[in-house]
Scaffold this motif. Structure first.
Motif, PDB file in Angstrom:
ATOM      1  N   HIS A  21      -3.447   1.260  -8.585  1.00 36.60           N
ATOM      2  CA  HIS A  21      -3.178   2.635  -8.835  1.00 36.60           C
ATOM      3  C   HIS A  21      -4.648   3.362  -8.204  1.00 36.60           C
ATOM      4  O   HIS A  21      -4.761   4.317  -7.674  1.00 36.60           O
ATOM      5  N   SER A  22      -5.884   2.798  -8.092  1.00 36.43           N
ATOM      6  CA  SER A  22      -6.903   3.353  -7.691  1.00 36.43           C
ATOM      7  C   SER A  22      -7.025   3.361  -6.297  1.00 36.43           C
ATOM      8  O   SER A  22      -7.564   4.415  -5.765  1.00 36.43           O
ATOM      9  N   ILE A  23      -6.477   2.244  -5.828  1.00 30.05           N
ATOM     10  CA  ILE A  23      -6.309   2.407  -4.239  1.00 30.05           C
ATOM     11  C   ILE A  23      -5.262   3.424  -3.986  1.00 30.05           C
ATOM     12  O   ILE A  23      -5.626   4.158  -2.766  1.00 30.05           O
ATOM     13  N   VAL A  24      -4.132   3.577  -4.341  1.00 33.37           N
ATOM     14  CA  VAL A  24      -3.138   4.364  -4.152  1.00 33.37           C
ATOM     15  C   VAL A  24      -3.701   5.748  -4.275  1.00 33.37           C
ATOM     16  O   VAL A  24      -3.651   6.825  -3.375  1.00 33.37           O
ATOM     17  N   GLY A  25      -4.398   5.974  -5.239  1.00 29.82           N
ATOM     18  CA  GLY A  25      -5.039   7.358  -5.541  1.00 29.82           C
ATOM     19  C   GLY A  25      -6.178   7.836  -4.523  1.00 29.82           C
ATOM     20  O   GLY A  25      -6.033   8.913  -4.079  1.00 29.82           O
ATOM     21  N   ILE A  26      -6.944   6.769  -4.003  1.00 27.84           N
ATOM     22  CA  ILE A  26      -7.810   7.162  -3.079  1.00 27.84           C
ATOM     23  C   ILE A  26      -7.112   7.548  -1.775  1.00 27.84           C
ATOM     24  O   ILE A  26      -7.587   8.339  -1.083  1.00 27.84           O
ATOM     25  N   LEU A  27      -6.134   6.757  -1.249  1.00 34.37           N
ATOM     26  CA  LEU A  27      -5.367   6.773  -0.084  1.00 34.37           C
ATOM     27  C   LEU A  27      -4.678   8.079  -0.229  1.00 34.37           C
ATOM     28  O   LEU A  27      -4.687   8.954   0.649  1.00 34.37           O
ATOM     29  N   ILE A  28      -4.229   8.414  -1.241  1.00 34.51           N
ATOM     30  CA  ILE A  28      -3.329   9.940  -1.492  1.00 34.51           C
ATOM     31  C   ILE A  28      -4.460  11.102  -1.176  1.00 34.51           C
ATOM     32  O   ILE A  28      -4.209  11.931  -0.446  1.00 34.51           O
ATOM     33  N   LEU A  29      -5.601  10.797  -1.925  1.00 40.22           N
ATOM     34  CA  LEU A  29      -6.632  11.889  -1.620  1.00 40.22           C
ATOM     35  C   LEU A  29      -6.921  11.890  -0.305  1.00 40.22           C
ATOM     36  O   LEU A  29      -7.270  12.974   0.187  1.00 40.22           O
ATOM     37  N   ALA A  30      -7.305  10.937   0.367  1.00 40.60           N
ATOM     38  CA  ALA A  30      -7.826  10.869   1.956  1.00 40.60           C
ATOM     39  C   ALA A  30      -6.673  11.429   2.721  1.00 40.60           C
ATOM     40  O   ALA A  30      -6.971  12.064   3.579  1.00 40.60           O
ATOM     41  N   ALA A  35      -4.210  15.126   6.222  1.00 43.14           N
ATOM     42  CA  ALA A  35      -2.499  15.513   6.786  1.00 43.14           C
ATOM     43  C   ALA A  35      -2.070  15.573   5.188  1.00 43.14           C
ATOM     44  O   ALA A  35      -1.433  14.888   4.607  1.00 43.14           O
ATOM     45  N   PRO A  36      -1.654  16.880   4.942  1.00 43.07           N
ATOM     46  CA  PRO A  36      -1.212  17.348   3.785  1.00 43.07           C
ATOM     47  C   PRO A  36       0.273  16.983   3.660  1.00 43.07           C
ATOM     48  O   PRO A  36       1.109  16.760   4.566  1.00 43.07           O
ATOM     49  N   VAL A  37       0.566  16.120   2.465  1.00 42.00           N
ATOM     50  CA  VAL A  37       1.862  15.409   2.211  1.00 42.00           C
ATOM     51  C   VAL A  37       2.557  16.086   1.193  1.00 42.00           C
ATOM     52  O   VAL A  37       1.974  16.536   0.150  1.00 42.00           O
ATOM     53  N   ASP A  38       3.910  16.170   1.347  1.00 44.40           N
ATOM     54  CA  ASP A  38       4.799  16.885   0.523  1.00 44.40           C
ATOM     55  C   ASP A  38       4.798  16.198  -0.956  1.00 44.40           C
ATOM     56  O   ASP A  38       4.353  14.971  -1.003  1.00 44.40           O
ATOM     57  N   THR A  39       4.761  16.995  -2.096  1.00 43.03           N
ATOM     58  CA  THR A  39       4.650  16.485  -3.251  1.00 43.03           C
ATOM     59  C   THR A  39       5.453  15.333  -3.455  1.00 43.03           C
ATOM     60  O   THR A  39       5.215  14.459  -4.469  1.00 43.03           O
ATOM     61  N   ARG A  42       4.589  12.018  -2.344  1.00 44.09           N
ATOM     62  CA  ARG A  42       3.507  11.441  -3.133  1.00 44.09           C
ATOM     63  C   ARG A  42       4.122  10.740  -4.522  1.00 44.09           C
ATOM     64  O   ARG A  42       3.573  10.036  -5.027  1.00 44.09           O
ATOM     65  N   LEU A  43       4.982  11.521  -5.276  1.00 46.33           N
ATOM     66  CA  LEU A  43       5.773  11.162  -6.444  1.00 46.33           C
ATOM     67  C   LEU A  43       6.595   9.931  -6.177  1.00 46.33           C
ATOM     68  O   LEU A  43       6.484   8.889  -6.866  1.00 46.33           O
ATOM     69  N   ILE A  44       7.266  10.109  -4.926  1.00 47.87           N
ATOM     70  CA  ILE A  44       7.750   8.769  -4.428  1.00 47.87           C
ATOM     71  C   ILE A  44       7.031   7.448  -4.285  1.00 47.87           C
ATOM     72  O   ILE A  44       7.337   6.496  -4.768  1.00 47.87           O
ATOM     73  N   PHE A  45       5.870   7.781  -3.645  1.00 44.39           N
ATOM     74  CA  PHE A  45       5.014   6.633  -3.251  1.00 44.39           C
ATOM     75  C   PHE A  45       4.363   6.052  -4.681  1.00 44.39           C
ATOM     76  O   PHE A  45       4.537   4.788  -4.895  1.00 44.39           O
ATOM     77  N   VAL A  46       3.990   6.802  -5.441  1.00 46.13           N
ATOM     78  CA  VAL A  46       3.515   6.511  -6.943  1.00 46.13           C
ATOM     79  C   VAL A  46       4.681   5.830  -7.459  1.00 46.13           C
ATOM     80  O   VAL A  46       4.319   4.837  -8.259  1.00 46.13           O
ATOM     81  N   GLY A  47       5.805   6.206  -7.623  1.00 45.50           N
ATOM     82  CA  GLY A  47       7.055   5.647  -8.322  1.00 45.50           C
ATOM     83  C   GLY A  47       7.115   4.247  -7.755  1.00 45.50           C
ATOM     84  O   GLY A  47       7.571   3.173  -8.407  1.00 45.50           O
ATOM     85  N   ALA A  48       7.128   4.019  -6.272  1.00 48.78           N
ATOM     86  CA  ALA A  48       7.210   2.707  -5.928  1.00 48.78           C
ATOM     87  C   ALA A  48       6.088   1.991  -6.349  1.00 48.78           C
ATOM     88  O   ALA A  48       6.407   0.757  -6.427  1.00 48.78           O
TER      89      ALA A  48
END
Length: 61
Positions: A21-30, A35-39, A42-48
């Motif tokens: 989850h730390s790595i995913v959070g850092i990647l989402i922030l980066a 490149a702004p990503v639709d919310t 992001r939610l689908i990615f975290v759910g996966a």
């Protein structure tokens, strides 16, 4: 109810989940900075990630 509590306790105490989850959070922030990503994406990615971790905990331990 006790089974749910024990499952959540195991999920949140696993260091591999914290690392993932730390790595995913850092990647989402980066990605959000460049490149702004639709919310929803992001939610689908975290759910996966959560689904992957639950399956990993259930079948690989």
């Amino acid at each position: 109810m006790n089974r749910l509590f024990n499952g959540l306790k195991a999920y949140f105490s696993d260091w591999k989940n914290w690392l993932t989850h730390s790595i995913v959070g850092i990647l989402i922030l980066a990605i959000a900075l460049f490149a702004p990503v639709d919310t929803y994406i992001r939610l689908i990615f975290v759910g996966a990630v959560i689904t992957f971790n639950v399956l990993r905990m259930k079948y690989l331990q």
